[in-house]
Design a protein around this motif. Structure first.
Motif, PDB file in Angstrom:
ATOM      1  N   LYS A  61      88.904  13.292 146.546  1.00  0.00           N
ATOM      2  CA  LYS A  61      88.676  11.496 147.034  1.00  0.00           C
ATOM      3  C   LYS A  61      87.421  11.409 146.760  1.00  0.00           C
ATOM      4  CE  LYS A  61      93.029  11.780 148.152  1.00  0.00           C
ATOM      5  NZ  LYS A  61      94.184  11.647 148.937  1.00  0.00           N
ATOM      6  N   ILE A  62      86.146  11.334 147.019  1.00  0.00           N
ATOM      7  CA  ILE A  62      84.839  11.522 146.492  1.00  0.00           C
ATOM      8  C   ILE A  62      84.178  10.982 145.094  1.00  0.00           C
ATOM      9  CG2 ILE A  62      82.642  11.491 147.420  1.00  0.00           C
ATOM     10  CD1 ILE A  62      83.945  10.876 149.483  1.00  0.00           C
ATOM     11  N   GLY A  63      84.965  11.906 144.282  1.00  0.00           N
ATOM     12  CA  GLY A  63      84.672  11.913 142.478  1.00  0.00           C
ATOM     13  C   GLY A  63      83.435  11.859 142.229  1.00  0.00           C
ATOM     14  N   SER A  64      82.658  11.905 141.226  1.00  0.00           N
ATOM     15  CA  SER A  64      81.259  11.588 140.648  1.00  0.00           C
ATOM     16  C   SER A  64      80.214  10.996 140.754  1.00  0.00           C
ATOM     17  CB  SER A  64      81.829  12.377 139.071  1.00  0.00           C
ATOM     18  OG  SER A  64      82.486  13.580 138.842  1.00  0.00           O
ATOM     19  N   LEU A  65      80.282   9.955 140.852  1.00  0.00           N
ATOM     20  CA  LEU A  65      79.464   8.756 140.909  1.00  0.00           C
ATOM     21  C   LEU A  65      79.784   7.904 142.224  1.00  0.00           C
ATOM     22  CD1 LEU A  65      77.389   7.654 139.554  1.00  0.00           C
ATOM     23  CD2 LEU A  65      78.909   5.899 137.965  1.00  0.00           C
ATOM     24  N   ILE A  66      78.779   8.458 142.478  1.00  0.00           N
ATOM     25  CA  ILE A  66      78.574   8.131 144.377  1.00  0.00           C
ATOM     26  C   ILE A  66      77.245   6.963 144.081  1.00  0.00           C
ATOM     27  CG2 ILE A  66      78.266   8.342 146.519  1.00  0.00           C
ATOM     28  CD1 ILE A  66      79.231  11.007 145.184  1.00  0.00           C
ATOM     29  N   VAL A  67      77.412   5.478 144.490  1.00  0.00           N
ATOM     30  CA  VAL A  67      76.877   4.915 144.886  1.00  0.00           C
ATOM     31  C   VAL A  67      75.984   4.164 146.452  1.00  0.00           C
ATOM     32  CG1 VAL A  67      75.629   2.563 144.263  1.00  0.00           C
ATOM     33  CG2 VAL A  67      76.898   3.389 142.899  1.00  0.00           C
ATOM     34  N   LYS A  97      76.922  12.646 140.357  1.00  0.00           N
ATOM     35  CA  LYS A  97      76.007  11.910 140.294  1.00  0.00           C
ATOM     36  C   LYS A  97      75.205  10.986 142.006  1.00  0.00           C
ATOM     37  CE  LYS A  97      73.493  12.870 135.730  1.00  0.00           C
ATOM     38  NZ  LYS A  97      72.638  13.392 136.370  1.00  0.00           N
ATOM     39  N   ARG A  98      73.918  10.496 142.007  1.00  0.00           N
ATOM     40  CA  ARG A  98      74.596  10.004 143.419  1.00  0.00           C
ATOM     41  C   ARG A  98      73.351   8.855 142.885  1.00  0.00           C
ATOM     42  NH1 ARG A  98      72.180  11.595 147.360  1.00  0.00           N
ATOM     43  NH2 ARG A  98      71.556  13.549 147.014  1.00  0.00           N
ATOM     44  N   ILE A  99      73.422   7.607 143.244  1.00  0.00           N
ATOM     45  CA  ILE A  99      72.343   6.311 142.775  1.00  0.00           C
ATOM     46  C   ILE A  99      72.483   5.635 144.305  1.00  0.00           C
ATOM     47  CG2 ILE A  99      72.279   4.467 141.798  1.00  0.00           C
ATOM     48  CD1 ILE A  99      74.091   5.031 139.368  1.00  0.00           C
ATOM     49  N   CYS A 100      70.864   5.995 144.938  1.00  0.00           N
ATOM     50  CA  CYS A 100      70.295   5.377 146.189  1.00  0.00           C
ATOM     51  C   CYS A 100      70.043   3.756 145.959  1.00  0.00           C
ATOM     52  CB  CYS A 100      69.637   6.272 146.676  1.00  0.00           C
ATOM     53  SG  CYS A 100      70.564   8.203 146.735  1.00  0.00           S
ATOM     54  N   VAL A 101      70.642   2.423 146.078  1.00  0.00           N
ATOM     55  CA  VAL A 101      69.912   1.808 145.936  1.00  0.00           C
ATOM     56  C   VAL A 101      69.635   1.411 147.448  1.00  0.00           C
ATOM     57  CG1 VAL A 101      69.954  -0.725 144.765  1.00  0.00           C
ATOM     58  CG2 VAL A 101      72.062   1.020 144.441  1.00  0.00           C
ATOM     59  N   ASP A 102      67.815   0.635 146.980  1.00  0.00           N
ATOM     60  CA  ASP A 102      67.666   0.225 148.171  1.00  0.00           C
ATOM     61  C   ASP A 102      65.835  -1.129 148.375  1.00  0.00           C
ATOM     62  OD1 ASP A 102      67.227   1.265 151.187  1.00  0.00           O
ATOM     63  OD2 ASP A 102      65.884  -0.140 151.238  1.00  0.00           O
ATOM     64  N   ILE A 150      81.679   4.019 146.377  1.00  0.00           N
ATOM     65  CA  ILE A 150      80.467   3.238 147.068  1.00  0.00           C
ATOM     66  C   ILE A 150      80.082   3.602 148.769  1.00  0.00           C
ATOM     67  CG2 ILE A 150      79.278   1.318 147.596  1.00  0.00           C
ATOM     68  CD1 ILE A 150      80.483   0.045 145.022  1.00  0.00           C
ATOM     69  N   VAL A 151      79.437   3.578 149.267  1.00  0.00           N
ATOM     70  CA  VAL A 151      79.103   4.070 150.714  1.00  0.00           C
ATOM     71  C   VAL A 151      77.752   2.981 150.981  1.00  0.00           C
ATOM     72  CG1 VAL A 151      78.203   5.460 152.568  1.00  0.00           C
ATOM     73  CG2 VAL A 151      79.589   6.648 150.190  1.00  0.00           C
ATOM     74  N   LEU A 179      78.863  -6.760 148.672  1.00  0.00           N
ATOM     75  CA  LEU A 179      79.844  -6.019 148.145  1.00  0.00           C
ATOM     76  C   LEU A 179      80.748  -6.546 147.095  1.00  0.00           C
ATOM     77  CD1 LEU A 179      81.526  -5.339 152.158  1.00  0.00           C
ATOM     78  CD2 LEU A 179      80.143  -3.819 150.557  1.00  0.00           C
ATOM     79  N   GLY A 180      81.139  -7.566 146.938  1.00  0.00           N
ATOM     80  CA  GLY A 180      81.788  -8.237 145.565  1.00  0.00           C
ATOM     81  C   GLY A 180      80.533  -7.586 144.350  1.00  0.00           C
ATOM     82  N   GLY A 181      79.676  -7.489 144.003  1.00  0.00           N
ATOM     83  CA  GLY A 181      78.812  -7.065 143.267  1.00  0.00           C
ATOM     84  C   GLY A 181      79.176  -6.016 142.622  1.00  0.00           C
ATOM     85  N   PHE A 182      78.960  -4.679 143.449  1.00  0.00           N
ATOM     86  CA  PHE A 182      78.904  -3.827 142.970  1.00  0.00           C
ATOM     87  C   PHE A 182      80.694  -3.342 142.967  1.00  0.00           C
ATOM     88  CE2 PHE A 182      74.670  -3.993 144.840  1.00  0.00           C
ATOM     89  CZ  PHE A 182      74.320  -2.964 143.431  1.00  0.00           C
ATOM     90  N   ALA A 183      81.773  -3.886 143.971  1.00  0.00           N
ATOM     91  CA  ALA A 183      82.630  -3.472 143.894  1.00  0.00           C
ATOM     92  C   ALA A 183      83.972  -3.404 142.275  1.00  0.00           C
ATOM     93  CB  ALA A 183      83.845  -4.518 145.262  1.00  0.00           C
TER      94      ALA A 183
END
Ligand SMILES: C[S@@+](CC[C@H](N)C(=O)[O-])C[C@H]1O[C@@H](n2cnc3c(N)ncnc32)[C@H](O)[C@@H]1O
Length: 237
Positions: A50-56, A76-81, A137-138, A152-156
């Protein structure tokens, strides 16, 4: 006083800079605590596929907690900071971006971030705005510092139906100098916000709450929510 309440970022060397951001956003933030709280949740979801392939990972810091997730060929993980180094590997992209600008097509930094992401995912720019691509999304220890509704609204919007949001939230803990006036101050505001955005809460835990305390508003929270729709079954946690 428990030290997890007032942890300060640890860096090899604190940089004294005119901008307090530089001085305070160090390399790691209570990594042992986060490992202890998040790894079992990740492992449980992972065991149920239940984690899947694309994680932000939003507000990932220099040591993203999503590195606790196993590497997989398709993952693949996308880390935004806001302080990311714009570096990466084939399975991890680190994007320097102010998460509050998500969805603002008129803002150059947003368009640049999208371009990087498209390059990383090897997809066409047009498909990003229109398609729900993200599996998970984490959001670990960032909701004090941003307008949580905006972020959260934008990424969700980009989470697939059946995809998940994993939150670690520490209301009022952290560097108060950098808190946003629109940060999440009461966990209950998150519950109603998620409901409005069509997320159902599958799991919530208050691992530092004293036994006799019932209130959950300002407790350290670990939460998993699933976007309604899609075929994935609800997690049993
Ligand atoms: C307390 S640290 C948490 C880091 C990591 N998620 C963790 O759990 O260890 C907060 C992070 O949020 C980032 N941050 C704060 N405001 C941000 C914003 N507006 N957009 C993107 N990142 C932001 C900071 O640079 C910092 O790395």
């Amino acid at each position: 006083m428990l030290n997890w309440l007032f942890y300060r970022p640890t860096t090899g060397q604190q940089v004294k800079a005119a901008n307090p951001w530089q001085e305070y956003w160090g390399e790691t933030y209570a990594p042992e605590l986060k490992r202890a709280l998040l790894k079992p949740v990740f492992d449980k979801l992972e065991s149920e596929d239940k984690i899947g392939s694309l994680i932000v990972d939003i507000g990932s810091g220099a040591s993203p907690v999503t590195r606790l997730l196993a590497s997989k060929p398709e993952r693949k993980r996308i880390c935004v900071d806001i302080a990311a180094d714009n570096g990466g590997t084939p399975d991890e992209l680190r994007v320097r971006f102010d998460a509050e600008k998500v969805g603002q097509a008129g803002v150059l930094s947003f368009r640049k971030a999208l371009l990087k992401i498209c390059g990383f995912l090897e997809i066409d720019l047009k498909s990003v705005g229109e398609v729900e691509l993200v599996d998970t999304i984490v959001v670990s220890d960032i909701l004090n510092y941003v307008d949580f509704r905006k972020v959260l609204g934008g990424f969700a919007e980009h989470v697939k139906p059946g995809g998940r949001l994993i939150v670690l939230n520490l209301p009022y803990r952290g560097n108060r100098l950098l808190f946003s006036g629109r940060g999440l101050k009461d966990n209950r505001e998150l519950y109603s916000f998620l409901e409005e955005r069509h997320f159902e809460i599958e799991y919530k835990n208050f691992p530092k709450r004293s036994r006799n305390v019932k209130d959950e508003s300002e407790e350290l929270l670990v939460l998993v929510a699933r976007k309604r729709g899609g075929s994935g079954a609800t997690a049993r946690m």
